[in-house]
Write a protein that holds these residues in place. Structure first.
Motif, PDB file in Angstrom:
ATOM      1  N   LYS A  69       0.579   3.615  -8.976  1.00  0.00           N
ATOM      2  CA  LYS A  69       0.329   2.190  -9.226  1.00  0.00           C
ATOM      3  C   LYS A  69       0.758   1.349  -8.025  1.00  0.00           C
ATOM      4  CE  LYS A  69       0.881   0.702 -13.349  1.00  0.00           C
ATOM      5  NZ  LYS A  69       1.445   0.274 -14.660  1.00  0.00           N
ATOM      6  N   THR A  77      -1.545   2.256  -4.706  1.00  0.00           N
ATOM      7  CA  THR A  77      -2.922   1.750  -4.747  1.00  0.00           C
ATOM      8  C   THR A  77      -2.972   0.230  -4.699  1.00  0.00           C
ATOM      9  OG1 THR A  77      -2.862   1.945  -7.173  1.00  0.00           O
ATOM     10  CG2 THR A  77      -3.862   3.754  -5.957  1.00  0.00           C
ATOM     11  N   GLN A  78      -2.071  -0.425  -5.412  1.00  0.00           N
ATOM     12  CA  GLN A  78      -2.069  -1.892  -5.379  1.00  0.00           C
ATOM     13  C   GLN A  78      -1.651  -2.411  -4.005  1.00  0.00           C
ATOM     14  OE1 GLN A  78      -3.208  -4.076  -7.590  1.00  0.00           O
ATOM     15  NE2 GLN A  78      -2.732  -5.732  -6.163  1.00  0.00           N
ATOM     16  N   THR A  79      -0.731  -1.709  -3.369  1.00  0.00           N
ATOM     17  CA  THR A  79      -0.298  -2.113  -2.032  1.00  0.00           C
ATOM     18  C   THR A  79      -1.442  -2.014  -1.036  1.00  0.00           C
ATOM     19  OG1 THR A  79       1.977  -1.433  -2.459  1.00  0.00           O
ATOM     20  CG2 THR A  79       1.318  -1.623  -0.155  1.00  0.00           C
ATOM     21  N   LEU A 111      -4.674  -2.083  -1.798  1.00  0.00           N
ATOM     22  CA  LEU A 111      -5.638  -3.103  -2.192  1.00  0.00           C
ATOM     23  C   LEU A 111      -5.201  -4.479  -1.702  1.00  0.00           C
ATOM     24  CD1 LEU A 111      -8.100  -4.081  -3.840  1.00  0.00           C
ATOM     25  CD2 LEU A 111      -6.583  -4.195  -5.838  1.00  0.00           C
ATOM     26  N   GLY A 112      -3.930  -4.802  -1.897  1.00  0.00           N
ATOM     27  CA  GLY A 112      -3.421  -6.104  -1.482  1.00  0.00           C
ATOM     28  C   GLY A 112      -3.475  -6.291   0.023  1.00  0.00           C
TER      29      GLY A 112
END
Length: 272
Positions: free
Chosen positions: A204, A207-209, A211-212
């Motif tokens: 989590k 992947t969010q890092t 994406l950000g």
């Protein structure tokens, strides 16, 4: 622009299905004017029932009835597909190919003189509407043909126009690129687990890092190097991590990766 056009997608696989769904959901072309052909009856059944489009296994007829012919078959099947539809083609149609390594010259040679061909290199994030596609004109393609192709692929992300001689480099960077980032995410997840995080939590966060960071690059007016400097304090944690990456020559590794994929794309193109 395209609502009254008739389009056939030859090849109802993953990317062909993505294109069909985006054309319908974004109301770019009316569902009644979209035809998908494939040899897999079960695949066609799903597309027909979910999108209310036409489906069949009759490539020549579907191509003959269409203004836009999208070739979404595997590269190794391209020659046979072109031979199948040749009698149905004329200069009034736009042919859009997404087959990796297949040149516009190859398609023009197989379909006949004056055929308008546009070559596109999309990538898999088109699955979620975040694709990056490069579009190149064949010898007889018109400006309007490029606009048609870009309208279609902007519906599943973004598109850029390039000279065809750059398509191998595009393949090496963005065509194959998602796999590079998947590998980096995989490595970050494994590193997080080794340092005590659960796999779910590490995934989590990783992947969010990514994406950000990608979103910040897109929306900021700063260069990536400037953004990197903004989050790197002298002798801080980020500084320590980046030092390891630099010591392993991350720039050279990624440059060699893209170059190898570009070279392989060039080799495949020569085979056509």
């Amino acid at each position: 622009m395209l609502k009254d056009k008739k389009a056939v997608i030859i090849g109802g696989g993953k990317m062909g299905g993505i294109i069909a769904r985006s054309l319908v959901s974004r109301q770019i072309i009316s569902a009644k004017n979209i035809h998908v052909t494939d040899i897999d009856a079960s695949r066609l059944k799903v597309l027909r029932s979910s999108l209310k489009i036409k489906t069949s296994s009759d490539n020549p007829r579907a191509a003959g009835e269409s203004d836009i012919v999208i070739l979404a078959v595997k590269p190794q099947n391209m020659a046979a597909t072109l031979a199948d539809i040749k009698s149905s083609m004329d200069k009034s149609k736009v042919v859009i190919s997404i087959a990796a390594g297949i040149t516009t010259k190859f398609i023009e040679t197989h379909l006949g003189k004056g055929i308008r061909v546009v070559r596109v290199m999309p990538n898999t994030p088109a699955l979620i509407g975040e694709g990056a596609a490069a579009v190149a004109a064949g010898r007889h393609a018109k400006a309007g043909d490029l606009r048609i192709a870009r309208t279609i692929f902007n519906a599943v992300g973004i598109s850029v126009e390039v000279q065809e001689k750059l398509m191998d480099a595009v393949t090496g960077l963005s065509g194959s690129g998602p796999a590079y980032f998947f590998l980096i995410i995989e490595a970050l997840i494994d590193a997080g687990v080794r340092n005590g995080l659960s796999r779910d939590l590490a995934k989590k966060l990783a992947t969010q890092t990514m994406l950000g960071a990608a979103r910040l690059c897109i929306e900021s007016d700063k260069e990536p190097a400037e953004l990197r400097a903004m989050v790197t304090s002298p002798n801080g944690t980020t500084f320590a991590g980046l030092n390891v990456m630099e010591s392993k020559n991350i720039h050279a590794i990624l440059a060699a990766t893209v170059t190898a994929a570009t070279r392989r794309s060039r080799e495949l193109s020569k085979g056509t």
